[in-house]
Structures are given as structure tokens and as C-alpha cells.
Design a protein around this motif. Structure first.
Motif, mmCIF file in Angstrom:
data_model
loop_
_atom_site.group_PDB
_atom_site.id
_atom_site.type_symbol
_atom_site.label_atom_id
_atom_site.label_comp_id
_atom_site.label_asym_id
_atom_site.label_seq_id
_atom_site.Cartn_x
_atom_site.Cartn_y
_atom_site.Cartn_z
ATOM 1 N N THR A 100 0.802 -1.245 0.040
ATOM 2 C CA THR A 100 0.178 -0.013 -0.240
ATOM 3 C C THR A 100 0.722 1.113 -0.037
ATOM 4 O OG1 THR A 100 -0.235 0.176 2.310
ATOM 5 C CG2 THR A 100 -1.950 -1.173 1.170
ATOM 6 N N LEU A 101 0.341 2.275 -0.202
ATOM 7 C CA LEU A 101 0.803 3.833 -0.281
ATOM 8 C C LEU A 101 0.652 4.559 0.926
ATOM 9 C CD1 LEU A 101 0.398 4.474 -3.948
ATOM 10 C CD2 LEU A 101 2.408 3.464 -3.013
ATOM 11 N N SER A 102 1.578 4.930 1.774
ATOM 12 C CA SER A 102 1.227 5.469 2.935
ATOM 13 C C SER A 102 2.146 6.850 3.088
ATOM 14 C CB SER A 102 1.049 4.682 4.127
ATOM 15 O OG SER A 102 0.969 5.296 5.333
ATOM 16 N N GLY A 103 1.874 8.013 3.153
ATOM 17 C CA GLY A 103 2.620 9.047 3.432
ATOM 18 C C GLY A 103 3.086 9.776 1.941
ATOM 19 N N GLY A 139 5.835 6.680 0.522
ATOM 20 C CA GLY A 139 6.135 5.702 1.414
ATOM 21 C C GLY A 139 5.282 4.597 0.971
ATOM 22 N N LEU A 140 6.144 3.423 0.916
ATOM 23 C CA LEU A 140 5.572 2.091 0.414
ATOM 24 C C LEU A 140 5.463 1.165 1.647
ATOM 25 C CD1 LEU A 140 7.662 3.060 -2.230
ATOM 26 C CD2 LEU A 140 6.149 1.151 -3.073
ATOM 27 N N THR A 141 4.303 0.688 1.870
ATOM 28 C CA THR A 141 4.010 -0.273 2.913
ATOM 29 C C THR A 141 4.168 -1.472 2.568
ATOM 30 O OG1 THR A 141 2.496 1.073 3.997
ATOM 31 C CG2 THR A 141 2.119 -1.103 4.627
ATOM 32 N N ASP A 142 5.011 -2.358 2.568
ATOM 33 C CA ASP A 142 5.402 -3.702 2.119
ATOM 34 C C ASP A 142 5.967 -4.476 3.275
ATOM 35 O OD1 ASP A 142 6.254 -5.902 0.777
ATOM 36 O OD2 ASP A 142 7.322 -4.584 -0.932
ATOM 37 N N PHE A 143 5.567 -5.815 3.533
ATOM 38 C CA PHE A 143 6.212 -6.443 4.431
ATOM 39 C C PHE A 143 7.520 -7.181 4.105
ATOM 40 C CE2 PHE A 143 1.454 -6.741 5.729
ATOM 41 C CZ PHE A 143 1.581 -6.309 7.060
ATOM 42 N N THR A 144 7.929 -7.110 2.743
ATOM 43 C CA THR A 144 9.025 -7.575 2.349
ATOM 44 C C THR A 144 10.190 -6.560 2.228
ATOM 45 O OG1 THR A 144 8.374 -7.613 0.041
ATOM 46 C CG2 THR A 144 7.901 -9.402 1.382
ATOM 47 N N LEU A 145 9.652 -5.502 1.529
ATOM 48 C CA LEU A 145 10.677 -4.405 1.277
ATOM 49 C C LEU A 145 10.063 -2.821 1.458
ATOM 50 C CD1 LEU A 145 13.788 -4.205 0.238
ATOM 51 C CD2 LEU A 145 12.892 -4.097 -1.963
ATOM 52 N N PRO A 146 9.608 -2.511 2.821
ATOM 53 C CA PRO A 146 9.313 -1.287 3.047
ATOM 54 C C PRO A 146 10.432 -0.172 2.694
ATOM 55 C CG PRO A 146 9.522 -2.180 5.047
ATOM 56 C CD PRO A 146 9.869 -3.377 4.213
ATOM 57 N N GLY A 147 9.719 1.030 2.561
ATOM 58 C CA GLY A 147 10.628 1.999 2.429
ATOM 59 C C GLY A 147 10.223 3.269 1.565
ATOM 60 N N GLU A 149 14.044 1.521 8.502
ATOM 61 C CA GLU A 149 14.133 0.857 9.501
ATOM 62 C C GLU A 149 12.812 -0.220 9.170
ATOM 63 O OE1 GLU A 149 15.107 1.395 13.389
ATOM 64 O OE2 GLU A 149 16.727 2.755 12.841
ATOM 65 N N LEU A 150 11.548 0.503 9.526
ATOM 66 C CA LEU A 150 10.396 -0.228 9.646
ATOM 67 C C LEU A 150 9.582 0.514 8.227
ATOM 68 C CD1 LEU A 150 9.798 0.355 13.288
ATOM 69 C CD2 LEU A 150 10.626 -1.892 12.005
ATOM 70 N N THR A 151 8.007 0.250 8.463
ATOM 71 C CA THR A 151 7.223 0.709 7.333
ATOM 72 C C THR A 151 6.639 2.151 7.501
ATOM 73 O OG1 THR A 151 6.212 -1.580 7.034
ATOM 74 C CG2 THR A 151 4.957 0.474 6.521
ATOM 75 N N PRO A 152 7.091 2.759 6.604
ATOM 76 C CA PRO A 152 7.024 4.297 6.517
ATOM 77 C C PRO A 152 5.373 4.573 6.491
ATOM 78 C CG PRO A 152 7.560 3.770 4.161
ATOM 79 C CD PRO A 152 7.939 2.770 5.015
ATOM 80 N N LEU A 153 4.875 5.496 7.406
ATOM 81 C CA LEU A 153 3.466 5.925 7.604
ATOM 82 C C LEU A 153 3.203 7.563 7.494
ATOM 83 C CD1 LEU A 153 2.294 4.164 10.841
ATOM 84 C CD2 LEU A 153 2.088 3.194 8.375
ATOM 85 N N ASP A 154 4.415 8.154 7.738
ATOM 86 C CA ASP A 154 3.967 9.671 7.557
ATOM 87 C C ASP A 154 5.231 10.384 7.342
ATOM 88 O OD1 ASP A 154 2.463 12.146 7.709
ATOM 89 O OD2 ASP A 154 2.835 12.237 9.772
ATOM 90 N N ILE A 155 5.134 11.494 6.444
ATOM 91 C CA ILE A 155 6.533 12.244 5.873
ATOM 92 C C ILE A 155 5.992 13.603 6.215
ATOM 93 C CG2 ILE A 155 8.048 12.717 4.197
ATOM 94 C CD1 ILE A 155 6.855 9.909 2.944
ATOM 95 N N PHE A 156 7.148 14.339 6.888
ATOM 96 C CA PHE A 156 6.516 15.869 7.041
ATOM 97 C C PHE A 156 7.803 16.649 7.055
ATOM 98 C CE2 PHE A 156 7.021 13.698 10.941
ATOM 99 C CZ PHE A 156 7.519 14.548 12.063
ATOM 100 N N GLN A 157 7.761 17.904 6.736
ATOM 101 C CA GLN A 157 9.016 18.829 6.676
ATOM 102 C C GLN A 157 9.269 19.615 7.958
ATOM 103 O OE1 GLN A 157 10.153 19.787 3.268
ATOM 104 N NE2 GLN A 157 11.932 20.387 4.561
ATOM 105 N N LEU A 158 10.548 19.391 8.101
ATOM 106 C CA LEU A 158 11.076 19.823 9.551
ATOM 107 C C LEU A 158 11.196 21.096 9.354
ATOM 108 C CD1 LEU A 158 13.450 16.803 10.559
ATOM 109 C CD2 LEU A 158 10.996 17.237 11.294
ATOM 110 N N GLN A 159 10.221 21.996 9.187
ATOM 111 C CA GLN A 159 10.359 23.540 9.275
ATOM 112 C C GLN A 159 9.269 24.217 9.833
ATOM 113 O OE1 GLN A 159 10.915 24.726 5.227
ATOM 114 N NE2 GLN A 159 13.311 24.518 4.992
#
Length: 392
Positions: A336-339, A351-359, A380-390
Motif C-alpha cells: 500500500t502507499l502511505s505518506g 512511502g511504500l508499506t510492504d512487509f518484504t521491502l518497505p521504504g 528501518e520499518l514501514t513508513p507511515l507519515d512524512i513531514f517537513q522539519l520547518q
């Protein structure tokens, strides 16, 4: 927790020593991380094992580099950045606000509960007051951002639904997202029918956008959404030369999907919704789960259709037309696509939610949506959210 704090302190201390020790200066990897992750292009990434725990990490989309630092958070969380602090909203079953300080290697400086089972969804920091959206509530609590102490609450009980297909309306408002424009706090209320006879949560009542004066902490206006069920975070954007708030309103979604939603723009000067939908689900061919917009000519949306096919589509907000497809994942694949985030330099991060190759996938929108990495970049794990650090 003490062990994590010690590790963070030692890591930070090691970076300080780098400035003073000739031996350490000869180790460029530490200097690289120190410089890369203080850059304005850096983003925060929430990742999860979708079970017992999650991680906060930083990522530079220009160098495609993930930081070595990893902060323990809840497995179901989202992040925001205000006043030089990372705010982690730990959602259901943790129900807390966790504040990280980037100046000390993202050390947790405050972690406080918002009440068991209240399921926080978003937060806004204004004048050291932290306003929190609670999915399972009908109030907006206000906390002291230094201590986590509850200051007061703003009641939204007058917006409770008066109708349910079951005959018994629930008392929750599904407070989904917050954003501040100056001293005004805008709050999206989904107002879903939890007691519907279908067993799902359909939007049987109008959704409401509430405006709150944060100097007075009282409601000053309300606006009815033209399409129900605003499910995305609220995006502030200048479009057509004027400031707007943007929303993805999915209406009937998922197992109830009807392709009846779309991306809406709320014109701030007139305090009214634009008549034109920036991108409709009818054109997209599925529910619009997430979106980013560069300007009037270019936007991207994550969609999910009735056959559970996932895609990242490009569109033109000025006309509402679909202009292309960046990525398609068939419904029979366990991905699935997340973030999703679009940087000022034109890097689209998905973000790609993938049990074999998330990233993370990174596309260069300045080069025809060119994929810059041959395989997903691990966080490291499955990405869920991505946001700017500003700061917004």
C-alpha cells in the motif's frame, strides 16, 4: 527509556567531540550526518512495525540519506513541526503527545497523556499552548506545551450529529485535522455515523469546518463542507495568487466507496469554499487518500479504487484534469502507499508499506517524475507519515 536517553546523549556528545578532536575529524561520516541533517531540506519520517512499536527518523531527499538516529514512538503515529520542535501524535492505544528537540539529537523532552482511548489525530502549537484534535471526543483540549498540563478545553458539543440510521446518534465528532492561520485555528469535523446499521462509519451528516480564535479560545465561525468526510490533514497553500486551505474529502470511502469525493480549496480572504473541485474522485477513479500540490499547474494524489488498486496520479488543480500516473500497484499485491511529501526543490517522496521491502521512493518532478532510487530506501520499518522539519 533511560537507556535510550543515555544513547541519545552519548551520540550528541560524540558529535560535539567531533569538533574538538583531530582523530574524529578524520571520520567524515559523522560530519556528513551532522551537516546533512541540519539542512532545511530534511524531512521527518514516521515508521512502524504495524504492531508493537514505531520509529521517528530523518531523511534528506537530495542525498537520499537516512539518519542513523532513531527515536522510539508508538506504532500508530503522525508528526508535525512547530517552533523548532517535532511533535509526535501517538494515536489510539498510546493516546499521548511526545515532543522531540532537534537541538539534542531529537531527545524526547516531553511525553504526556491526552486520556486513554481519546485517539489524538493532530496538534497545533501557538504561544506555548498546544491544541489537540481528538477523534473520540467532542472537545478540543489545550495543554501547556512546556509541562503538558491541561489548561482548558473548547467544547464542540453543539456539533454532535442529530441523525443516525440506527435512530441513536453517537456523541463523537471525529475531529480529524487542525491548522492555524495567524491566531485562527481551523478544525475539521468529519461527523461520521458510528451507529449506522451497516456497521461502518458513513458520513450521514454534513461535515463542518470550525474556526476558533486562539487568543480568546472560543468559536468564531463555522462552514459546511460541500463534500463530506474531510480525511486528510489540512494544507495551507497559495493558489491562484491567494491563500487557501486544502482538504481531501472522501465522502463514502473504502468498502462504502462511491467515488463521490475530491480535493477542495477554502478561500481564506472570503472564508468560503471554491466552487471548482481541484481534483475529483470521479476523474481519479478512486478514493483520494492523500495529496500534495505544488501550484495551480501540478499536484499529486494517492488513490485507491474499488478493486483495491493503488496509484500515485498527477493532476492539474486549475482544471481538475488527470495528467499522468507516477506509480501503480495492483490490488492483489500486498503493498500500500502511505505518506507523501513534495519538497520545495521538487522531490516527491512516497512511502511504500510492504512487509518484504518497505521504504521510501523519491521522484524528481523536475525530470518527468524520474524515480531516483532503484529500490525503496529503508527507514528501518514501514513508513507511515512524512513531514517537513520547518516551522510553518
Amino acid at each position: 527509556m533511560k537507556a535510550i536517553a543515555n544513547y541519545v546523549f552519548l551520540t550528541f556528545f560524540g558529535l560535539i567531540v567531533t569538533q574538538c578532536s583531530q582523530w574524529e575529524i578524520q571520520k567524515p561520516n559523522l560530519l556528513q550526518y551532522l551537516l546533512v541533517f541540519s539542512a532545511p531540506t530534511t524531512v521527518g519520517v514516521i515508521a512502524s512495525d504495524l504492531g508493537s512499536g514505531g520509529r521517528f527518523k530523518t531523511f534528506d531527499p537530495n542525498s537520499l540519506t537516512v539518519s542513523p538516529t532513531s527515536v522510539t514512538i508508538h506504532s500508530d503515529a503522525v508528526g508535525r513541526f512547530y517552533e523548532d520542535k517535532v511533535i509526535i501524535i501517538n494515536r489510539l492505544n498510546r493516546d499521548s503527545i511526545q515532543i522531540l528537540d532537534p537541538r539534542v539529537n531529537f531527545l524526547t523532552v516531553l511525553d504526556f497523556s491526552v486520556g486513554q482511548g481519546r485517539n489524538p489525530q493532530d496538534a497545533v502549537l501557538y504561544n506555548q499552548k498546544l491544541y489537540v484534535a481528538l477523534y473520540n471526543s467532542d472537545v478540543i483540549p489545550i495543554y501547556n506545551a512546556q509541562t503538558g498540563t491541561l489548561i482548558s478545553e473548547i467544547s464542540l458539543t453543539k456539533y454532535r450529529e442529530t441523525f443516525s440510521s440506527s435512530g441513536t446518534p453517537d456523541r463523537f465528532l471525529e475531529i480529524g485535522s487542525l491548522v492555524n492561520v495567524g491566531s485562527s485555528l481551523f478544525v475539521s469535523l468529519q461527523r461520521l455515523d458510528r451507529n449506522d446499521v451497516s456497521g461502518y462509519f458513513p458520513p450521514n451528516s454534513d461535515s463542518i469546518l470550525v474556526e476558533i480564535d486562539m487568543n480568546l479560545d472560543r468559536i468564531v465561525a463555522e462552514y459546511k463542507f460541500p463534500i463530506r468526510n474531510p480525511s486528510s490533514r489540512i494544507v495551507k497553500k497559495v493558489l491562484f495568487g491567494e491563500p487557501h486551505l486544502l482538504f481531501s474529502c472522501v465522502a463514502f470511502v473504502g468498502f462504502l466507496s462511491r467515488n463521490d469525493g475530491g480535493i477542495l480549496a477554502f478561500h481564506l480572504p472570503s472564508r468560503s469554499f471554491r466552487n471548482e473541485i481541484l481534483f475529483s474522485e470521479g476523474v481519479a477513479g478512486g478514493d483520494i487518500i492523500n495529496f500534495v500540490i505544488r501550484d495551480e499547474s501540478l499536484g499529486y494524489a494517492i488513490t485507491l479504487d474499488a478493486a483495491f488498486n493503488k496509484s500515485v496520479q498527477s493532476f492539474r488543480p486549475s482544471t481538475g484534469e488527470r495528467t499522468g500516473t507516477v506509480l501503480t500497484i495492483p490490488g492483489n499485491r500486498g503493498i500500500t502507499l502511505s505518506g507523501m511529501h513534495l519538497t520545495a526543490e521538487g522531490k516527491l517522496i512516497v512511502g511504500l508499506t510492504d512487509f518484504t521491502l518497505p521504504g521510501l521512493n523519491v521522484y524528481d518532478t523536475n525530470q518527468g517524475n524520474l524515480l531516483l532510487n532503484p529500490s525503496p530506501i529503508s527507514v528501518e520499518l514501514t513508513p507511515l507519515d512524512i513531514f517537513q522539519l520547518q516551522n510553518p
